[in-house]
Design a protein around this motif. Structure first.
Motif, PDB file in Angstrom:
ATOM      1  N   ALA A  96      -7.924   7.483   0.972  1.00 13.24           N
ATOM      2  CA  ALA A  96      -7.131   6.582   1.810  1.00 13.24           C
ATOM      3  C   ALA A  96      -6.205   7.399   2.697  1.00 13.24           C
ATOM      4  CB  ALA A  96      -6.314   5.624   0.945  1.00 13.24           C
ATOM      5  N   VAL A  97      -5.581   6.694   3.645  1.00 15.69           N
ATOM      6  CA  VAL A  97      -4.600   7.312   4.540  1.00 15.69           C
ATOM      7  C   VAL A  97      -3.275   6.600   4.317  1.00 15.69           C
ATOM      8  CG1 VAL A  97      -3.971   7.605   6.982  1.00 15.69           C
ATOM      9  CG2 VAL A  97      -6.330   8.006   6.233  1.00 15.69           C
ATOM     10  N   LEU A 132      -5.872   1.840   4.425  1.00 13.76           N
ATOM     11  CA  LEU A 132      -4.554   2.341   4.832  1.00 13.76           C
ATOM     12  C   LEU A 132      -3.521   1.893   3.798  1.00 13.76           C
ATOM     13  CD1 LEU A 132      -2.833   3.689   7.158  1.00 13.76           C
ATOM     14  CD2 LEU A 132      -2.329   1.346   7.896  1.00 13.76           C
ATOM     15  N   CYS A 133      -2.826   2.855   3.198  1.00 19.67           N
ATOM     16  CA  CYS A 133      -1.727   2.555   2.273  1.00 19.67           C
ATOM     17  C   CYS A 133      -0.438   2.581   3.087  1.00 19.67           C
ATOM     18  CB  CYS A 133      -1.636   3.599   1.170  1.00 19.67           C
ATOM     19  SG  CYS A 133      -3.099   3.701   0.135  1.00 19.67           S
ATOM     20  N   VAL A 169      -5.888  -2.853   4.019  1.00 17.73           N
ATOM     21  CA  VAL A 169      -4.504  -2.384   3.889  1.00 17.73           C
ATOM     22  C   VAL A 169      -3.986  -2.622   2.477  1.00 17.73           C
ATOM     23  CG1 VAL A 169      -2.123  -2.727   4.710  1.00 17.73           C
ATOM     24  CG2 VAL A 169      -4.029  -2.853   6.334  1.00 17.73           C
ATOM     25  N   VAL A 170      -3.315  -1.607   1.930  1.00 20.03           N
ATOM     26  CA  VAL A 170      -2.582  -1.785   0.673  1.00 20.03           C
ATOM     27  C   VAL A 170      -1.101  -1.689   0.985  1.00 20.03           C
ATOM     28  CG1 VAL A 170      -2.212  -1.020  -1.694  1.00 20.03           C
ATOM     29  CG2 VAL A 170      -4.428  -0.619  -0.602  1.00 20.03           C
ATOM     30  N   LEU A 190      -6.294  -7.404   2.355  1.00 20.86           N
ATOM     31  CA  LEU A 190      -4.923  -6.961   2.062  1.00 20.86           C
ATOM     32  C   LEU A 190      -4.693  -7.033   0.557  1.00 20.86           C
ATOM     33  CD1 LEU A 190      -2.080  -6.110   3.113  1.00 20.86           C
ATOM     34  CD2 LEU A 190      -1.468  -8.536   3.026  1.00 20.86           C
ATOM     35  N   ALA A 191      -4.129  -5.961  -0.008  1.00 21.72           N
ATOM     36  CA  ALA A 191      -3.758  -5.943  -1.417  1.00 21.72           C
ATOM     37  C   ALA A 191      -2.377  -5.317  -1.520  1.00 21.72           C
ATOM     38  CB  ALA A 191      -4.780  -5.139  -2.228  1.00 21.72           C
ATOM     39  N   ALA A 192      -1.822  -5.315  -2.733  1.00 22.83           N
ATOM     40  CA  ALA A 192      -0.498  -4.702  -2.922  1.00 22.83           C
ATOM     41  C   ALA A 192      -0.453  -4.011  -4.269  1.00 22.83           C
ATOM     42  CB  ALA A 192       0.596  -5.763  -2.863  1.00 22.83           C
ATOM     43  N   THR A 193       0.249  -2.872  -4.299  1.00 22.29           N
ATOM     44  CA  THR A 193       0.557  -2.267  -5.592  1.00 22.29           C
ATOM     45  C   THR A 193       1.963  -2.692  -6.006  1.00 22.29           C
ATOM     46  OG1 THR A 193       1.356  -0.252  -4.507  1.00 22.29           O
ATOM     47  CG2 THR A 193      -0.922  -0.250  -5.294  1.00 22.29           C
ATOM     48  N   ILE A 194       2.149  -2.720  -7.324  1.00 20.58           N
ATOM     49  CA  ILE A 194       3.459  -3.052  -7.895  1.00 20.58           C
ATOM     50  C   ILE A 194       3.784  -1.964  -8.906  1.00 20.58           C
ATOM     51  CG2 ILE A 194       4.817  -4.779  -9.146  1.00 20.58           C
ATOM     52  CD1 ILE A 194       2.955  -6.947  -8.127  1.00 20.58           C
ATOM     53  N   THR A 195       5.038  -1.489  -8.882  1.00 18.97           N
ATOM     54  CA  THR A 195       5.436  -0.446  -9.820  1.00 18.97           C
ATOM     55  C   THR A 195       5.853  -1.077 -11.143  1.00 18.97           C
ATOM     56  OG1 THR A 195       7.834  -0.409  -9.451  1.00 18.97           O
ATOM     57  CG2 THR A 195       6.472   0.778  -7.842  1.00 18.97           C
ATOM     58  N   VAL A 196       6.020  -0.226 -12.131  1.00 20.63           N
ATOM     59  CA  VAL A 196       6.520  -0.680 -13.423  1.00 20.63           C
ATOM     60  C   VAL A 196       8.026  -0.933 -13.343  1.00 20.63           C
ATOM     61  CG1 VAL A 196       6.945   0.144 -15.755  1.00 20.63           C
ATOM     62  CG2 VAL A 196       4.685   0.456 -14.715  1.00 20.63           C
TER      63      VAL A 196
END
Ligand code: NCD
Ligand code: ZN
Length: 347
Positions: A96-97, A132-133, A169-170, A190-196
């Motif tokens: 990814a970029v 794309l992140c 896109v993330v 479109l997706a999303a990361t979530i932290t702890v």
């Protein structure tokens, strides 16, 4: 339930650093995670395929005999060569970029100021299916730091997605109800990361009763309503949300300073905290989706075959305190409540 076996998780947003920090923190992530999207914000940043290849070798050298796959990223600049990106992705070197708005966070000075100047790269990426992140915060000094993510969606992310509709896109480390809502209403690209840490702390935890530098990260933790929206998104089963710890080690000297660095070092306790959060939400059955299944599905990568078993012990686990590194101690994120879940075995 006091045992849970899941496919080995992946970390879709991780800072492994370089040199002495890399040597100390890479084995910590490799212990529990099969793969990780490795952030390119070194000094200087990883901008070319050749630099990503060299960095991957340094990561592998820090992990002799470990079965861990670093998924490399390139740091997008206004002079990034589209052909280099596409070739690095086609060869399997780069996954990814990463887009950092210039000045948004740690080591982001070479980031993008004018999105029009990277339009050609983004179009080539859309064509070739390179994700794309995005670090989703505006850097406009007139925008309050607690509003920078929500404003980014309106001013930058939504226009960008309309301008390059084929781009996958993330949205990285989301921290607001607005971001979770935007992802939910968007399409499958479109997706999303979530932290702890954003699942367990809000801004009051960071600022009330004394300032806690080890809770300071970017995007900064928001108010409790947002934390709850993130827990609902992570535990709700929607495949567009997945784990990206954003574990971001800095030495204690760099954190506990008059101008402390942003970043929480969560890797050693990430799965313990995650199991706690999912159990509290009565959603342990959805932990595997969030930590092990949704990420590979979005990135078009195979699921891991190996498994990992989490176990809950009646007595709380001792908190690891800090990790000794060649650059100095690095405090491990402490959620402020006892942890009972731990990694019991992996195969
Ligand atoms: C990250 C770092 O230290 O590199 N810090 C952070 O607070 N998350 C950069 C980033 O991911 O924004
Ligand atoms: Zn990060």
């Amino acid at each position: 339930m006091d045992r849970l076996t899941l496919r080995r998780p992946d970390d879709w947003h991780l800072h492994l650093r370089d040199g002495a920090l890399l040597a100390a923190v890479a084995p910590v992530s490799a212990r529990h995670f099969a793969r990780a999207i490795v952030m390119p914000n070194l000094v200087p940043p990883v901008v070319s395929g050749a630099e990503a290849a060299a960095y991957r070798e340094r990561i592998r050298a820090a992990l002799p005999g470990r079965r861990f796959t670093p998924l490399m990223t390139l740091y997008l600049t206004e002079t990034t060569d589209p052909d280099d990106v596409i070739a690095a992705h086609a060869s399997g070197l780069v996954t990814a970029v990463k887009l950092y708005p210039a000045g948004a966070t740690t080591n982001s000075a070479s980031g993008v100021r004018d999105l029009d100047r990277v339009r050609g790269v983004l179009e080539a990426m859309a064509e070739a299916g390179v994700p794309l992140c995005v670090h989703g915060e505006v850097t406009d000094p007139s925008v309050d730091i607690f509003d920078r993510e929500a404003v980014f969606i309106d001013r930058v992310l939504d226009p960008l997605r309309r301008a390059v509709p084929g781009l996958r896109v993330v949205m990285e480390h989301i921290t607001t109800a607005e971001a979770a809502g935007y992802v939910t209403t968007a399409g499958a690209n479109l997706a999303a990361t979530i932290t702890v840490h954003h699942l367990v702390i809000n801004r009051t935890h960071m600022l009330a009763g004394g300032i806690r530098p080890h809770y300071y990260c970017l995007p900064v933790a928001k108010r409790e309503t947002h934390r709850r929206a993130l827990v609902a998104a992570a535990t709700g089963g929607d495949a567009r949300f997945f784990l990206g710890t954003d574990s971001a080690p800095h030495t204690d000297a760099a954190k506990e300073s008059a101008c402390g660095c942003a970043g929480c070092f969560t890797a050693p306790v990430a799965l313990s905290i995650l199991a706690h959060v999912f159990e509290a939400a009565d959603a342990l059955d959805r932990l595997e989706g969030f930590a092990s299944l949704h990420g590979p599905a979005f990135y078009g990568l195979p699921r891991n075959d190996e498994t990992l078993t989490l176990a809950k012990s009646p007595a709380p686990l001792p908190h690891p305190g800090s990790l000794a590194t060649g650059a100095g101690p690095v405090t491990v994120f402490d959620p402020g409540f006892p942890l009972h879940w731990h990694v019991a075995e992996d195969t």
